[in-house]
Design a protein around this motif. Structure first.
Motif, PDB file in Angstrom:
ATOM      1  N   ALA A  67      44.098  20.534  76.715  1.00  0.00           N
ATOM      2  CA  ALA A  67      44.735  21.816  77.036  1.00  0.00           C
ATOM      3  C   ALA A  67      43.979  22.535  78.150  1.00  0.00           C
ATOM      4  CB  ALA A  67      44.789  22.699  75.784  1.00  0.00           C
ATOM      5  N   VAL A  68      42.647  22.545  78.073  1.00  0.00           N
ATOM      6  CA  VAL A  68      41.838  23.182  79.119  1.00  0.00           C
ATOM      7  C   VAL A  68      42.042  22.475  80.444  1.00  0.00           C
ATOM      8  CG1 VAL A  68      39.469  23.613  79.876  1.00  0.00           C
ATOM      9  CG2 VAL A  68      40.122  24.087  77.516  1.00  0.00           C
ATOM     10  N   ASP A  69      42.134  21.158  80.391  1.00  0.00           N
ATOM     11  CA  ASP A  69      42.347  20.384  81.613  1.00  0.00           C
ATOM     12  C   ASP A  69      43.682  20.747  82.261  1.00  0.00           C
ATOM     13  OD1 ASP A  69      41.891  18.337  83.564  1.00  0.00           O
ATOM     14  OD2 ASP A  69      43.255  17.054  82.454  1.00  0.00           O
ATOM     15  N   GLY A  70      44.725  20.870  81.456  1.00  0.00           N
ATOM     16  CA  GLY A  70      46.030  21.233  82.002  1.00  0.00           C
ATOM     17  C   GLY A  70      46.016  22.603  82.650  1.00  0.00           C
ATOM     18  N   LEU A  71      45.386  23.574  81.983  1.00  0.00           N
ATOM     19  CA  LEU A  71      45.280  24.919  82.565  1.00  0.00           C
ATOM     20  C   LEU A  71      44.464  24.909  83.850  1.00  0.00           C
ATOM     21  CD1 LEU A  71      44.676  27.046  79.335  1.00  0.00           C
ATOM     22  CD2 LEU A  71      46.744  26.996  80.733  1.00  0.00           C
ATOM     23  N   SER A  72      43.386  24.114  83.847  1.00  0.00           N
ATOM     24  CA  SER A  72      42.530  24.073  85.036  1.00  0.00           C
ATOM     25  C   SER A  72      43.257  23.445  86.216  1.00  0.00           C
ATOM     26  CB  SER A  72      41.243  23.298  84.733  1.00  0.00           C
ATOM     27  OG  SER A  72      41.490  21.910  84.581  1.00  0.00           O
ATOM     28  N   GLN A  73      44.128  22.472  85.956  1.00  0.00           N
ATOM     29  CA  GLN A  73      44.873  21.853  87.053  1.00  0.00           C
ATOM     30  C   GLN A  73      45.902  22.823  87.646  1.00  0.00           C
ATOM     31  OE1 GLN A  73      44.344  18.719  88.521  1.00  0.00           O
ATOM     32  NE2 GLN A  73      42.485  19.011  87.312  1.00  0.00           N
TER      33      GLN A  73
END
Length: 421
Positions: A67-73
């Motif tokens: 989830a953090v990765d998706g937001l960061s992208q």
């Protein structure tokens, strides 16, 4: 505790930690991105994961990291769009000659040094995953060394009050040219590494050509739209959001990372009130939440424990040295050869040597594409931190040496108007 509650608490922790790191970095004269990277390293397997592996695993589980990765992208795409909006196209003309010389040296020399080192050390240190052509992997490492963190450099130039100076203008010109060349080269490397072979590379290159043509039309249509009437802030934001999703989605679809489309679209937006409105609307939340998430996530992907072996530690140290020689040394020499004073040439070299932000963006793209492994990732993060950290003290050292040299020079006698030749 629900997954949503854990995610919100982690986001709260990340934002608070980054704000505290920003305050420390400001006191030390360092850019905020450096604090965000270090926060990620501290929260990742290098420290928190090593001291409390159970707590780390339960708090930063695979679902939460996804989830953090998706937001960061998402934040990365928005950020690269604002970088394109602020790309100093008009500035390129006034300092083009020196900027081209500095940019060329700052691209070619570190790329060649990094390529040669990685081609030799890659197979010996196991830097590339199985199936990666060592030449392609080495070219990617060389490219990472040649990148300048243009947004970070621009922020530091503004913070130091060097925007209106000659060396500040040359640094901005050379950094902008470096970034543009680096993104084009990175797209070519990704196309060459495409899993579909030659067909994949051709699709990517053809798609980029189509995107370039489309953005020319977008630029003309937007300029005509803005000239006819004031479209309104909300209309501009909606149109930009639709165009951004289309451009970023298109480049991702053709096998090139979404940030390419975002950056290119931002550069294509006509400069003026509309571009200012977009930057004003997008930058605040991106800078406070989304972008720190990307750098914290990058730091959490960095396991310095992978470099416990003497070979990998020595390899990281060698890359740091080559990064300084290739960027700081080559850009300083090129600026001096182009007619700048030694002090200004050294200041240009210091600014060009900062890599933190853009290098990590490209590094993340390479890791996702499978060009490098986690050990190589950790080595390049060390390079990014070291080169970015050096910029402020390097500039201070140049200023001290310049003042000392000026104090030793004998005072020149003024020439009189009627003096004989």
């Amino acid at each position: 505790m629900s997954a949503t509650a854990v995610l919100l608490l982690v986001l709260l922790l990340v934002v608070l930690a980054c704000r505290a790191a920003h305050a420390v970095c400001r006191r030390l004269g360092q850019p905020p991105v450096l604090g965000e990277i270090l926060v990620g390293i501290l929260l990742g397997p290098s420290l928190f994961g090593a001291l409390a592996p159970g707590t780390h695993a339960s708090l930063f589980g695979p679902e939460l990291l996804t989830a953090v990765d998706g937001l960061s992208q998402i934040g990365l795409v928005l950020f690269m769009f604002t970088v394109g909006l602020e790309f100093p196209i008009a500035r390129l003309r006034s300092t083009a000659r020196v900027g081209l010389a500095v940019s060329g040296a700052g691209m070619v020399v570190p790329l060649a040094l990094g390529f040669a080192f990685a081609l030799w050390a890659g197979p010996r240190l196991g830097l590339f995953p199985a199936g990666v052509d060592p030449a392609i992997g080495a070219l990617f490492i060389g490219l990472l060394l040649s990148i300048t963190a243009f947004p970070v450099m621009a922020r530091m130039i503004a913070d130091h009050g060097h925007v209106r100076t000659r060396f500040g203008s040359v640094s901005l010109t050379a950094g902008a040219l470096d970034d543009a060349a680096a993104w084009v080269l990175l797209a070519a490397v990704l196309a060459a590494f495409g899993t579909g072979g030659d067909a994949s590379a051709l699709i990517a290159l053809a798609g980029l050509a189509v995107l370039a043509g489309a953005l020319v039309l977008v630029h003309r249509a937007a300029r005509h739209w803005f000239a006819r009437r004031d479209p309104g802030r909300d209309a501009v934001l909606v149109a930009a959001a639709l165009a951004l999703l289309a451009a970023a989605g298109f480049t991702e679809l053709i096998g090139v990372h979404a940030v390419f489309g975002a950056f290119a679209l931002g550069a294509a937006v006509p400069r003026g009130a509309a571009a200012d409105v977009l930057a004003e609307r997008i930058r605040p939340l991106t800078a406070v939440l989304f972008l720190p998430l990307f750098f914290v996530h990058s730091g959490m992907n960095t396991d310095l424990g992978l470099m416990t072996g003497a070979g990998l530690a020595a390899g990281a140290a060698a890359l740091v040295v080559l990064a300084f020689i290739g960027k700081l040394g080559a850009c300083t020499a090129a600026a001096r050869a182009a007619g700048e004073s030694w002090a200004d040439a050294a200041r240009i070299g210091c600014y060009m040597n900062a890599r933190g932000l853009m290098q990590l963006v490209a590094l993340d793209i390479g890791l996702r594409a499978g060009l490098i492994d986690q050990a190589a990732y950790a080595m390049i993060v060390v390079v990014a931190v070291a080169t970015t950290f050096f910029t402020a003290p390097g500039l201070a050292l140049v200023d001290r040496l310049a003042r000392r040299r000026a104090g030793r020079e004998p005072e020149r006698r003024p020439e009189t108007a009627g003096a004989a030749p």
